[in-house]
Design a protein around this motif. Structure first.
Motif, PDB file in Angstrom:
ATOM      1  N   GLN A  11     -16.856 -11.534   3.557  1.00  0.00           N
ATOM      2  CA  GLN A  11     -16.377 -12.777   2.957  1.00  0.00           C
ATOM      3  C   GLN A  11     -16.827 -13.980   3.804  1.00  0.00           C
ATOM      4  N   ILE A  29       0.848  -1.196   0.000  1.00  0.00           N
ATOM      5  CA  ILE A  29       0.000   0.000   0.000  1.00  0.00           C
ATOM      6  C   ILE A  29       0.884   1.246   0.000  1.00  0.00           C
ATOM      7  N   ALA A  67       1.642   5.554  -0.073  1.00  0.00           N
ATOM      8  CA  ALA A  67       1.411   6.603   0.919  1.00  0.00           C
ATOM      9  C   ALA A  67      -0.037   7.120   0.921  1.00  0.00           C
ATOM     10  N   ASP A  68      -0.704   7.096  -0.254  1.00  0.00           N
ATOM     11  CA  ASP A  68      -2.086   7.592  -0.318  1.00  0.00           C
ATOM     12  C   ASP A  68      -3.086   6.538   0.130  1.00  0.00           C
ATOM     13  N   GLY A  69      -2.604   5.344   0.456  1.00  0.00           N
ATOM     14  CA  GLY A  69      -3.524   4.285   0.834  1.00  0.00           C
ATOM     15  C   GLY A  69      -3.980   3.444  -0.345  1.00  0.00           C
ATOM     16  N   HIS A  70      -3.390   3.652  -1.521  1.00  0.00           N
ATOM     17  CA  HIS A  70      -3.767   2.845  -2.682  1.00  0.00           C
ATOM     18  C   HIS A  70      -2.885   1.605  -2.790  1.00  0.00           C
ATOM     19  N   GLU A  71      -3.424   0.595  -3.439  1.00  0.00           N
ATOM     20  CA  GLU A  71      -2.694  -0.656  -3.592  1.00  0.00           C
ATOM     21  C   GLU A  71      -1.664  -0.550  -4.717  1.00  0.00           C
ATOM     22  N   THR A  80     -11.486   3.614  -3.164  1.00  0.00           N
ATOM     23  CA  THR A  80     -10.386   2.855  -3.765  1.00  0.00           C
ATOM     24  C   THR A  80      -9.188   2.780  -2.830  1.00  0.00           C
ATOM     25  N   SER A  81      -9.213   3.550  -1.759  1.00  0.00           N
ATOM     26  CA  SER A  81      -8.124   3.493  -0.786  1.00  0.00           C
ATOM     27  C   SER A  81      -8.271   2.266   0.097  1.00  0.00           C
ATOM     28  N   LYS A  82      -7.113   1.739   0.487  1.00  0.00           N
ATOM     29  CA  LYS A  82      -7.146   0.628   1.438  1.00  0.00           C
ATOM     30  C   LYS A  82      -7.293   1.174   2.853  1.00  0.00           C
ATOM     31  N   LYS A  83      -6.786   2.395   3.048  1.00  0.00           N
ATOM     32  CA  LYS A  83      -6.877   3.014   4.364  1.00  0.00           C
ATOM     33  C   LYS A  83      -7.446   4.412   4.207  1.00  0.00           C
ATOM     34  N   ASP A 132       0.425  -2.414  -7.639  1.00  0.00           N
ATOM     35  CA  ASP A 132       0.073  -3.580  -8.445  1.00  0.00           C
ATOM     36  C   ASP A 132       1.241  -4.443  -8.864  1.00  0.00           C
ATOM     37  N   GLU A 133       2.421  -3.833  -8.976  1.00  0.00           N
ATOM     38  CA  GLU A 133       3.538  -4.579  -9.537  1.00  0.00           C
ATOM     39  C   GLU A 133       4.756  -4.486  -8.637  1.00  0.00           C
TER      40      GLU A 133
END
Lengths: 258, 259
Positions: free
Chosen positions: A167, A58, A60-64, B75-78, A66-67
């Motif tokens: 889930q 993850i 710094a912005d909290g996004h995942e 879309t953020s995980k946090k 991918d590679e």
């Protein structure tokens, strides 16, 4: 080859075969029960979503991410990895090797209590036999369970998740109730397979049907007749069982047409 | 990230790549969905319109860009909570506010119609069984299926299944309804009954995003039409503009083929 006198001699030891039958059935039944419990744990481990290094993936912005190696690391699931290794090792090696390792190596230095089940089954040999068979069939059964769960249409999970179900809730209320229909028949078939495979436990002195053959041979110097009797006993055990399973399988799938 | 009061979902530069960017299912989509909008997404197959819709509630995880729904970038995980601390984003909380209707209905075959509808309100929202069933019956009544509450999905026609699927989504009282080609799997004579329900929903002011091939529905019910091709948003406008005076060449070509 076969003589009437030979059968007559063998018949004198029929009690050994009766004992063998009791032993084979208890061996197989216990194997299926413990194998299933093990398989359920393995299947849940393989389908789990435990990722201890998730935070590496993850930004710094909290996004995942991918590679790259960080993303690969973040997806690593040690629980699933252990279960996968277990399943692959047990499926890729001979049953006999597994049995000998468990009997001679794992239980080699353990002194098990030496009582007799039903008055004749030697526990110190029976238990390692059950453990080996259960560990082996657990690997196969976990694949059956996993396949049963994965056979449920992905749209079911999408619908459940789109409604806000977690889930775990999805598994409990949507997937498992539908998967159990697909899972039960192959598990019953695995029971038939185990009945046959349990004959391998003769090599470590578990008194099942093949052990009766060996004992009778030693006492009568006849081999063909005891083998014929063993064949008949195995067939009478497995053939009706598989027919009964097939009947229930047909009945269960009847209400299934969607 | 600022959003106007009437913006419900703000999509910025949304990307979905496969094979490390070789295939671009979504190639930078930016659009605001306002409260009360009936936004119809049209385009040739493979244009990314379903991927776009399915990204809105994260059925597909986008490769890049952001989706701000009700003030939260989902879309953020946090995310930062009210005290300014970073907490894990629980997507389930946001999905329950977005109803989704699928092309293949995806009703739960092992449950009755009633259980299909009440499962999520009871298990997710903690509504009591009585209240959930009362609400479900009300909704079923509105789509003319109250008498089928005890039936199983297999006993219903395609059109009935889809109406139940819509009710199932509505039972969660969502802020927006997402329709993914809701009539594409239906026999032609059943399309009308499903579109009628959707038309009724639109009239009541429900915010809707609809991916469809029903151009008549787009023209009549939609207040905004998006045209997508190759993962890009090529033209946006009112139904009059899109169908009456299309500017983009791809759109003109598309309309020539479908109308």
């Amino acid at each position: 080859m076969f003589t009437a006198a030979g059968f007559q001699k063998t018949w004198g030891y029929i009690d050994l075969f009766k004992q063998g039958l009791v032993c084979t059935i208890s061996l197989s039944a216990l194997t299926v029960i413990f194998g299933f419990i093990l398989a359920l744990i393995l299947a849940i481990m393989r389908l789990s979503d435990i990722r201890p290094f998730r935070s590496f993936g993850i930004d710094a912005d909290g996004h995942e991410i991918d590679e790259g190696p960080k993303a690969v690391l973040s997806r690593f699931n040690p629980i699933s990895f252990i279960a996968t290794v277990y399943v692959e090792v047990f499926r890729a090696t001979p049953m006999l090797v597994q049995l000998f390792i468990i009997y001679y190596v794992v239980f080699g230095n353990v002194s098990l209590p030496t009582f007799k089940l039903f008055g004749f089954i030697r526990f110190e040999r029976f238990l390692p036999g059950v453990v080996a068979l259960a560990m082996n069939s657990g690997a196969y059964l976990s694949e059956i369970i996993r396949a049963g769960i994965q056979s449920i249409d992905g749209g079911q999970t999408e619908a459940a998740r789109s409604l806000g179900l977690s889930q775990a809730q999805n598994m409990r209320y949507i997937i498992l109730p539908q998967a159990i229909k697909n899972i039960l028949p192959p598990i019953a078939n695995e029971f038939v397979t185990i009945i046959k495979e349990s004959s391998i436990c003769y090599t470590i002195g578990v008194q099942e049907i093949m052990y009766a053959v060996s004992s009778t041979k030693g006492a009568t110097y006849r081999i063909a007749e005891p083998l014929i009797i063993a064949t008949v006993v195995y067939f009478c055990l497995t053939f009706p069982t598989s027919k009964i399973i097939a009947y229930f399988e047909r009945r269960m799938s009847r209400g299934d047409k969607r | 990230m600022e959003t106007r009061d009437d913006v419900l979902i703000s999509v910025k530069d949304l990307k979905k790549y496969y094979n490390k960017g070789v295939i671009k299912a979504l190639d930078g989509i930016t659009v605001d969905i306002n409260k009360g909008d009936v936004m119809v997404v049209i385009g040739p197959s493979g244009s990314g319109k379903s991927t776009f819709l399915r990204s809105l509630n994260l059925m597909e995880h986008p490769t890049g860009g952001s989706i701000v729904f009700d003030g939260v970038d989902i879309t953020s995980k946090k995310i930062k909570n009210a005290e300014g601390q970073w907490v894990k984003l629980n997507i389930d909380e946001h999905r329950q506010k977005m109803g989704m209707v699928f092309q293949h209905f995806n009703l739960f075959p092992h449950m009755t119609i009633m259980d299909n509808i009440t499962l999520a309100p009871i298990k997710v929202k903690g509504v009591s069984k009585e209240d959930a069933e009362k609400k479900a019956l009300e909704l079923l009544n509105r789509v003319g299926l109250a008498d089928r509450a005890g039936a199983y999905p297999i006993q219903l026609s395609g059109g009935q299944k889809q109406r139940v699927a819509i009710v199932r989504a509505l039972a969660m009282e969502p802020q927006v309804m997402l329709f993914d080609e809701p009539t594409s799997a239906l026999d032609p004579e059943m399309v009308g009954e499903v579109l009628d329900v959707m038309r009724e929903l639109a009239r009541e002011g429900m915010t809707m995003v609809v991916v469809t091939h029903e151009m008549g529905f787009a023209r009549e019910v939609g207040n905004r039409v998006l045209f997508m091709a190759d993962g890009k948003l090529l033209e946006e406008g009112t139904p009059e503009q899109i169908f009456g005076a299309p500017k983009n060449a791809r759109l003109q070509d598309f309309l020539r083929k479908v109308l």
